[in-house]
Write an enzyme that holds these catalytic residues in place. Structure first.
Site, short mmCIF file in Angstrom:
data_model
loop_
_atom_site.label_atom_id
_atom_site.label_comp_id
_atom_site.label_asym_id
_atom_site.label_seq_id
_atom_site.Cartn_x
_atom_site.Cartn_y
_atom_site.Cartn_z
N TYR A 181 47.91 47.69 43.43
CA TYR A 181 46.88 47.61 44.48
C TYR A 181 45.76 46.66 44.05
O TYR A 181 45.57 46.37 42.87
CB TYR A 181 46.33 48.99 44.82
CG TYR A 181 45.43 49.62 43.77
CD1 TYR A 181 44.05 49.42 43.80
CD2 TYR A 181 45.94 50.47 42.79
CE1 TYR A 181 43.21 50.00 42.86
CE2 TYR A 181 45.12 51.07 41.86
CZ TYR A 181 43.75 50.84 41.89
OH TYR A 181 42.92 51.42 40.96
N CYS A 182 45.03 46.19 45.07
CA CYS A 182 43.90 45.30 44.87
C CYS A 182 42.99 45.45 46.09
O CYS A 182 43.19 46.36 46.89
CB CYS A 182 44.35 43.85 44.69
SG CYS A 182 45.33 43.22 46.08
N THR A 183 42.00 44.60 46.24
CA THR A 183 41.01 44.80 47.30
C THR A 183 41.63 44.70 48.68
O THR A 183 41.47 45.59 49.52
CB THR A 183 39.88 43.76 47.16
OG1 THR A 183 39.34 43.83 45.84
CG2 THR A 183 38.77 44.05 48.17
N CYS A 188 47.91 42.12 44.68
CA CYS A 188 48.98 43.09 44.40
C CYS A 188 50.31 42.62 44.99
O CYS A 188 51.37 43.04 44.54
CB CYS A 188 48.61 44.49 44.87
SG CYS A 188 48.00 44.65 46.54
N ILE A 210 43.03 48.17 49.09
CA ILE A 210 42.07 49.28 49.12
C ILE A 210 41.36 49.34 50.47
O ILE A 210 41.13 50.43 51.02
CB ILE A 210 41.02 49.11 48.00
CG1 ILE A 210 41.70 49.07 46.63
CG2 ILE A 210 39.99 50.23 48.05
CD1 ILE A 210 40.83 48.44 45.55
#
Length: 247
Positions: A181-183, A188, A210
């Site tokens: 995951y990432c922002t 990701c 996210i």
């Protein structure tokens, strides 16, 4: 809150970059939008802010280009635009990894949506019973202010350090389902594809990152705020500007 903030990206081959840059900049300027749009041979990555009407008009204009017709921006609100100006930049990559073999346009890694991930986190395993492991692909200054419960965090100085970190730690993931995951989903996505290239079989990316998770769930299993790349500094689990902007 009167300002609509959107972020979106798409990996798609682009070969008209100078002309596209001028068209995007002209349209954003005409709509009084502020923010940053990155264009590269591998795709588009954008962060924009403006009135509801202006944002809707820009997204409609973007969707009129068949290459971008399926882009679904993530949204949040603020009292004022969190950008000082409008920039459209040409880059070598829309997210720098420096691994030319990773080409998301050629086929995405499997993605898990926000609601499914929340259910997996509550269960502690995926729907096949495999242990779940969350992998944070962001930089250290981002992970310091918020993360998923018990996520692996390599404290990266930059995303270019991710391939080396994962190569040295492959045993950790054996037999597990990994969700990177990432922002907003862009890092990701590349991370999950690279892990697949390494022969890791049960790897997913969090679809929309996210921001999509916080948008579509009640935020359970997430702690802290989410760093964003604008003057807000971070948003809280309701996607409102966080009270603090520094780790």
């Amino acid at each position: 809150m009167s300002t609509v903030n959107i972020s979106a990206y798409k990996f798609i081959s682009l070969d008209d970059l100078p002309m596209l840059r001028e068209r995007v900049l002209e349209h954003c300027t005409a709509l009084a939008l502020k923010g940053t749009v990155l264009l590269a041979p591998e795709g588009i990555n954008l962060f924009l802010a403006g009135s509801r009407m202006a944002i809707d008009e820009f997204v409609a204009w973007l969707h009129a280009d068949h290459r971008f017709a399926d882009i679904v921006p993530k949204e949040s609100l603020s009292d004022a635009p969190p950008f000082g100006r409008m920039r459209v930049r040409l880059k070598k990559e829309i997210i720098t990894m420096r691994l030319p073999t990773v080409r998301p346009e050629g086929g995405r890694a499997p993605a898990v949506d926000a609601l499914t991930l929340q259910r997996w986190l509550a269960q502690g395993h995926d729907d096949d019973g495999r242990e779940l492991l969350m992998l944070d692909t962001r930089n250290e200054y981002e992970t310091a202010i918020g993360a998923f419960d018990d996520a692996v965090d390599y404290r990266l100085a930059s995303f270019t350090g991710f391939p080396g970190a994962i190569a040295a730690d492959r045993e950790r993931y054996a037999g597990k389902t990994v969700v990177s995951y990432c922002t907003g989903g862009i890092r990701c996505e590349k991370a999950a594809l690279h892990m697949q290239d390494l022969g890791m079989p049960h790897v997913y990316q969090l679809d929309g990152g996210i921001l999509r998770y916080l948008e579509q769930t009640d935020g359970a299993h997430w702690h802290g705020d989410c760093f964003v790349f604008d003057e807000r500094g971070a948003v809280d689990p309701t996607l409102a500007p966080a009270l603090r902007s520094d780790p």
